[in-house]
Enzyme design. Structure first.
Site, PDB file in Angstrom:
ATOM      1  N   SER A 246      11.526  17.535 -47.351  1.00 14.21           N
ATOM      2  CA  SER A 246      11.741  17.076 -45.978  1.00 14.21           C
ATOM      3  C   SER A 246      11.513  15.575 -45.843  1.00 14.21           C
ATOM      4  O   SER A 246      10.757  14.975 -46.609  1.00 14.21           O
ATOM      5  CB  SER A 246      10.795  17.792 -45.017  1.00 14.21           C
TER       6      SER A 246
HETATM    7  N1  SAH Z   1       7.723  22.146 -48.624  1.00 19.40           N
HETATM    8  C1  SAH Z   1       8.780  21.717 -49.516  1.00 19.40           C
HETATM    9  C2  SAH Z   1      10.139  21.848 -48.852  1.00 19.40           C
HETATM   10  C3  SAH Z   1      10.970  22.784 -49.646  1.00 19.40           C
HETATM   11  S1  SAH Z   1      12.527  23.292 -48.996  1.00 19.40           S
HETATM   12  C4  SAH Z   1       8.525  20.332 -50.072  1.00 19.40           C
HETATM   13  O1  SAH Z   1       7.553  19.690 -49.656  1.00 19.40           O
HETATM   14  O2  SAH Z   1       9.281  19.885 -50.932  1.00 19.40           O
HETATM   15  C5  SAH Z   1      12.192  24.983 -48.634  1.00 19.40           C
HETATM   16  C6  SAH Z   1      11.778  25.842 -49.786  1.00 19.40           C
HETATM   17  O3  SAH Z   1      11.564  27.157 -49.282  1.00 19.40           O
HETATM   18  C7  SAH Z   1      12.839  25.989 -50.881  1.00 19.40           C
HETATM   19  O4  SAH Z   1      12.296  25.586 -52.098  1.00 19.40           O
HETATM   20  C8  SAH Z   1      13.180  27.488 -50.871  1.00 19.40           C
HETATM   21  O5  SAH Z   1      13.466  28.011 -52.145  1.00 19.40           O
HETATM   22  C9  SAH Z   1      11.896  28.068 -50.297  1.00 19.40           C
HETATM   23  N2  SAH Z   1      12.015  29.404 -49.706  1.00 19.40           N
HETATM   24  C10 SAH Z   1      13.021  29.924 -48.959  1.00 19.40           C
HETATM   25  N3  SAH Z   1      12.736  31.187 -48.585  1.00 19.40           N
HETATM   26  C11 SAH Z   1      11.510  31.493 -49.109  1.00 19.40           C
HETATM   27  C12 SAH Z   1      10.660  32.652 -49.083  1.00 19.40           C
HETATM   28  N4  SAH Z   1      10.980  33.763 -48.431  1.00 19.40           N
HETATM   29  N5  SAH Z   1       9.481  32.581 -49.734  1.00 19.40           N
HETATM   30  C13 SAH Z   1       9.105  31.472 -50.405  1.00 19.40           C
HETATM   31  N6  SAH Z   1       9.856  30.355 -50.471  1.00 19.40           N
HETATM   32  C14 SAH Z   1      11.041  30.358 -49.828  1.00 19.40           C
END
Ligand code: SAH
Length: 224
Positions: A65
């Site tokens: 993000s």
């Molecule tokens: N917090 C992260 C942002 C990642 S983007 C950072 O600081 O980089 C969102 C992430 O959520 C992705 O990697 C995706 O694979 C994950 N995601 C989506 N659905 C999910 C679920 N049900 N459980 C765990 N992770 C999930």
């Protein structure tokens, strides 16, 4: 002490130009954003853009993000330092790293194992030992470690997964992007004395939250 690197200078500018003027005022949040080396959480090829005012790709179709959104969601949790916090969506690990500077222990869940391995390497390199991660569907929470004083979901879903509300401590705060697959609003749940208060703080665009209590998984891609 060594002189500041370009990364250090860009990080300081990120605070002054992107965070402080937009209402990120909590001193502990600003300090964490000033401390954690965001550039280590992205691939070498895009490292120079790590402190820009936008999200960046982190592989597997996912994104880290924009710094402002990380700070805004972190600030919404109002952490004092003693909390157990659950993050859904480890991704690059950057958000978990920020949280780890502000609470006692971070539990972070990611569904894609390729991303978790990379994030863990960075946590070890930085010696952020109060982050525990696992590969699973985070929409079911982490029952064995519940309740959590704070819960942060960093992917967008149609509604707040019920298990997460159940695993939120009282008092406790949860922040999550809720809405359609193109645009969502950041919702903050405040649980206190058995009551739930819901507030909306910003329109946002997140990648999909995929799981039992969110969007269904995309169909498998044809080979070749
Ligand atoms: N917090 C992260 C942002 C990642 S983007 C950072 O600081 O980089 C969102 C992430 O959520 C992705 O990697 C995706 O694979 C994950 N995601 C989506 N659905 C999910 C679920 N049900 N459980 C765990 N992770 C999930």
């Amino acid at each position: 002490m060594s002189s500041p690197s370009t990364f250090d200078i860009n990080r300081e500018r990120m605070i002054e130009e992107q965070l402080a003027p937009r209402g990120i005022t909590a001193p502990r949040v600003l300090e964490a954003m000033r401390t954690v080396p965001r550039h280590l959480f992205v691939e070498d090829a895009i490292r120079a853009q790590a402190y820009g005012d936008f999200p960046l790709p982190i592989g597997s179709g996912q994104t880290i993000s924009q710094p402002y959104i990380v700070a805004l969601m972190t600030q919404a949790l109002q952490l004092a330092g003693t909390e157990k916090v659950l993050e859904i969506g480890t991704g690059s690990g950057y958000q978990a790293a920020i949280l780890s500077r502000l609470c006692l222990k971070v539990y972070t869940v990611e569904r894609l194992d390729a991303l978790v391995g990379r994030a863990r390497k960075v946590f070890d390199r930085l010696r952020y030992y109060n982050i525990i991660s696992r590969i699973d569907d985070g929409t079911i929470g982490w029952p064995a470690e519940a309740p959590f004083d704070g819960i942060i979901v960093t992917a967008g879903g149609p509604r707040i997964p019920e298990p997460l509300i159940a695993q939120l401590a009282d008092p406790g705060r949860l922040v999550m992007p809720v809405g359609g697959q193109d645009v969502q609003e950041l919702q903050v749940v405040d649980k206190r004395d058995g009551d739930i208060t819901l507030t909306t703080i910003e329109r946002v665009r997140f990648v999909d939250l995929i799981g039992a209590h969110a969007w269904p998984p995309p169909p498998p891609q044809p080979a070749g």
